[in-house]
Design an enzyme around this catalytic site. Structure first.
Site, mmCIF file in Angstrom:
data_model
loop_
_atom_site.group_PDB
_atom_site.id
_atom_site.type_symbol
_atom_site.label_atom_id
_atom_site.label_comp_id
_atom_site.label_asym_id
_atom_site.label_seq_id
_atom_site.Cartn_x
_atom_site.Cartn_y
_atom_site.Cartn_z
ATOM 1 C CG ASP A 19 -2.174 0.895 0.924
ATOM 2 O OD1 ASP A 19 -2.089 1.747 0.013
ATOM 3 O OD2 ASP A 19 -3.196 0.759 1.611
HETATM 4 C C1 BGC Z 1 -4.991 3.241 -0.140
HETATM 5 C C2 BGC Z 1 -5.040 2.244 -1.273
HETATM 6 C C3 BGC Z 1 -4.864 2.937 -2.577
HETATM 7 C C4 BGC Z 1 -3.531 3.682 -2.550
HETATM 8 C C5 BGC Z 1 -3.220 4.423 -3.812
HETATM 9 C C6 BGC Z 1 -3.738 4.098 -0.205
HETATM 10 O O1 BGC Z 1 -3.793 5.129 0.697
HETATM 11 O O2 BGC Z 1 -5.038 2.587 1.090
HETATM 12 O O3 BGC Z 1 -6.273 1.554 -1.244
HETATM 13 O O4 BGC Z 1 -4.932 2.026 -3.621
HETATM 14 O O5 BGC Z 1 -3.557 4.622 -1.500
HETATM 15 O O6 BGC Z 1 -4.053 5.504 -3.972
#
Ligand code: BGC
Length: 740
Positions: free
Chosen positions: A273
């Site tokens: 993530d």
């Molecule tokens: C989120 C993810 C997301 C990623 C990219 C993170 O903060 O938890 O679900 O895909 O950001 O935007």
């Protein structure tokens, strides 16, 4: 004798042998053969590419080069990988080095309904169409990896991201996630199932350490991920922010190396993530393949390229060069990345993709109408058939964009029909008067910006409008801004925000003919429930929201959605909230899931705590009977399939769809068990007076529990009760069967 169902190693090998040598060649085995051949060819191409790459080039492939892309290898023609959020639509283009929008004008898309809505359809086929359409849009937007779907389990109604997930039941989420993934990937775009695992709250998501029993892990929190990998064949997976048993999930040895890659045989790419990686050695050794998003600004405080400082960048390269980490470690990551590329941007037969086309809009509308749940309908308040009336549409959610806000799943739709617009288009002869009633301010990430409008005058105006109307439709709920169903924070209250309860009571004093339309991805408290005539749960419905809501309110579409999670009467009735701070939100960033396997309806059922609305519940404008419920045998072996049949009759005046739900429980067990668990369901459509036979097949092996004493699944012998109904709390009949 041990009743463990797993076959011994010997018998497994014997079975494989029999299968390979005794089965006559048919189309199926020929297809498998040619697929194996293709896979071998790809793997040997990958071998030769790896042999040509320098160590620097290999390391470069394992981390971001911008907010949403990774480097290719120009001299060899290896492309970059482009990723994009998210689960409900392809996100607008984001800047290279910051979270700001890039300001493109060709990146608007179809906004599909949120995944809670998709889950509420209980319609796996529709999930396939959703995934396929979304994948086409991602492909058209030149994305290689779509960062979704999310299958974290609904544990608490306060979780700010529940709307992005598929509810509280692992079986339902598993059945819905598989066709979605297959649909996306048919377009040569990788789905990226997230957030693995136990990211069940937003509060402290970057710090909290989750402790949960093996049993709850395997029975509740992992099955949807396992289905995504094994049945869905997902090509990538995103690690979660939180820790599990003391180690960050993005480089968690047990979750990634042991369970995902070894036990489930995942051959795809693990993506962190954004900022979920914290350590070079662990990232290298414990299963992470691509590090994304570390730091909030790509250029950081350094003058050099910030991405070089990622854990899987220069520090990784140094460890490899020093021999502290073996080159086979980076080779494995690069092999997975190249495999993903052969499936996506290096695939020779990739379709072209499409966006904003009629078929996608139709799918979005169908999911929205099928997912809307009719919760209360006193004296047939809905559908509203009379068109020559005055309708007071109260509430900010009648006009507010619900594709804005929410965090990474925020969308830039080509258009979004609001509920008010939908109603005005549908009820051309009615007098429709809108009054906001309350105002919440603009949507912001990580901040609450209060509205500048005067709350008192809004309230007074709404009461006046409501008083002069034949019918009041109150569009309230949450709104995807900070603390109201949004990434990065949980809700702080279970009751409705912004004084909606008080406003509703004021309105009820001047007009008793009120229906409440709950726009949310979460359960809320409903202290006024007995005083109002109707309640509809609409979720965040995307581009076609207004049309879909008008379809259901008018009866043009008969509602058939079923709740994918329980609505407790009060917060303390929810399992996670029954055990104090340590259970939610945790103490000193440590959290213990004390309710264990008793999540959602498993808790309500087993502890006899009646929910306000139960898992699987949802009304229709017609009525159904489920009769002639039978199973094919009285006793089954662990290898058997339980074949359940029943007749479903539409006993009302309208065409409609019903979901037959099959739950199974074991009463006398050597371990604690939920009263019953969902093991099968089927949605069927019937004309008025129509009758159809439904057949649902359940593998007896699926009645096993995860036995911590043997670290494996264990199918207990003895009697099991099968419950068949149309909601977890509305069972038409039970049948006893035996596992021998
Ligand atoms: C989120 C993810 C997301 C990623 C990219 C993170 O903060 O938890 O679900 O895909 O950001 O935007």
């Amino acid at each position: 004798m041990n009743s463990k169902i797993a076959l011994s190693k010997f018998s497994k090998i014997a079975l494989i042998f029999i299968f390979i040598f005794l089965k006559t060649p048919d189309a199926f085995s020929q297809k498998n053969h040619s697929m194996a051949h293709e896979n071998n060819a790809v793997e040997s191409k990958i071998d030769s590419i790896i042999s040509l790459l320098t160590l620097e080039e290999k390391v470069d492939m394992c981390h971001a080069q911008s907010k949403f892309s990774t480097k290719g290898v120009e001299r060899l023609g290896i492309p970059e990988i482009w990723m994009s959020d998210g689960p409900h639509g392809v996100r607008a283009e984001i800047s290279w080095d910051s979270w700001d929008f890039a300001g493109w004008t060709n990146d608007s898309i179809t906004a599909f309904p949120a995944l809670t809505c998709l889950a509420a359809t209980f319609n796996p086929e529709l999930s396939g169409a959703f995934g396929y359409s979304l994948g086409e849009e991602a492909r058209y937007r030149k994305k290689d990896v779509l960062l979704g779907p999310g299958v974290n389990i609904y544990r608490t109604p306060l979780n700010g991201r529940n709307f992005e997930y598929m509810g509280e039941d692992p079986f339902l989420a598993s059945k819905m996630v598989v066709p979605y993934i297959k649909g996306v990937q048919k377009n040569g775009v990788a789905a990226c199932v997230k957030h693995y695992a136990l990211n069940n709250q937003e509060l402290w998501r970057n710090q909290v350490n989750v402790e949960v029993s093996d049993r709850a892990l395997y029975e509740i929190y992992l099955p949807a991920f396992k289905a995504a990998v094994i049945d869905g064949g997902v090509w990538s997976l995103m690690g979660a922010y939180n820790k599990f048993r003391g180690q960050y999930c993005c480089h968690n040895e047990l979750l990634l190396n042991k369970i995902l890659k070894k036990d489930w045989g995942f051959d795809g790419v693990v993506v962190s993530d954004w900022s979920g990686a914290h350590n070079t050695y662990e990232s290298a050794m414990f299963g992470l393949d691509i590090e994304m998003g570390t730091g909030t600004d790509g250029l950081g405080s350094t003058t050099a390229n910030h991405y070089d400082h990622y854990y899987l960048a220069t520090p990784f390269l140094k460890s490899l060069k020093a021999g502290d980490i073996d080159e086979s470690v980076v080779n494995d990551k690069v092999r997975r990345i190249l495999r993903l590329m052969y499936r996506t941007n290096m695939s020779s037969n990739r379709p072209l993709g499409r966006k904003n086309n009629q078929e996608h809009h139709d799918v979005a509308r169908k999911v929205a109408t099928e997912g809307i749940v009719l919760l209360k309908n006193k004296n047939n308040f809905f559908p509203i058939k009379d068109e020559n009336i005055t309708i007071a549409v109260i509430g900010e959610n009648a006009t507010r964009s619900m594709t804005a806000g929410g965090g990474s799943s925020e969308l830039k739709p080509q258009f979004e029909i609001s509920p008010l617009e939908g109603l005005k288009m549908r009820y051309k002869n009615a007098t429709i008067v809108h009054s906001m009633g309350y105002a919440t301010g603009p949507s912001a990430y990580d901040a609450v910006i209060p509205s500048k409008l005067d709350a008192d005058s809004l309230r007074v105006e709404a009461i006046k409008v409501a008083k002069n109307a034949d019918i009041v439709l109150f569009f309230g709920g949450l709104n995807k801004s900070h603390l109201q169903d949004c990434e990065g924070a949980d809700r702080e209250q279970f009751n409705l925000p912004f004084g909606q309860d008080e406003l509703l009571n004021d309105i009820l004093r001047v007009n008793k003919n009120v229906g409440y339309i709950l726009v949310s991805g979460n359960a809320v408290e409903m202290p006024w429930l007995n005083s109002i005539n109707g309640v509809i749960q609409t979720w965040y419905l995307g581009s076609m929201a207004g049309y879909a809501i008008a379809d259901v309110i008018s009866g043009d579409v008969n509602p058939s959605g079923k709740l994918p999670f329980s609505f407790p009467v009060k917060l303390q009735d929810n399992a996670a909230h029954s055990f104090g701070e340590l259970s939610y939100p945790g103490k000193d960033y440590n959290q213990v899931y004390k309710e264990d396997i008793l999540v959602g309806y498993r808790w309500h059922d087993t502890k006899k705590i009646a929910p306000l609305y139960a898992f699987g519940y949802g009304l229709s404008y017609t009525s159904f009977n489920i009769t002639d419920i039978k199973v094919d045998k009285k006793a089954y072996t662990p290898q058997d399939k339980i074949k359940l049949t029943c007749q479903v009759t539409n006993t009302g005046d309208l065409e409609g769809a019903e979901v037959v739900q099959v739950y199974i429980g074991k009463q006398k067990s050597k371990v604690k068990r939920a009263l019953k668990e969902l093991k099968g369901f089927q949605k069927i459509n019937l004309k008025s007076g129509g009758q159809k036979a439904v057949e649902i097949t359940i593998d007896a092996a699926n009645l096993a529990f995860y036995d911590e004493s043997i670290s494996d699944w264990n199918l207990e012998k003895g009697d099991y009760i099968i419950y068949v109904g149309n909601a977890s709390n509305n069972i038409a009949e039970t049948i006893k069967v035996n596992i021998k």
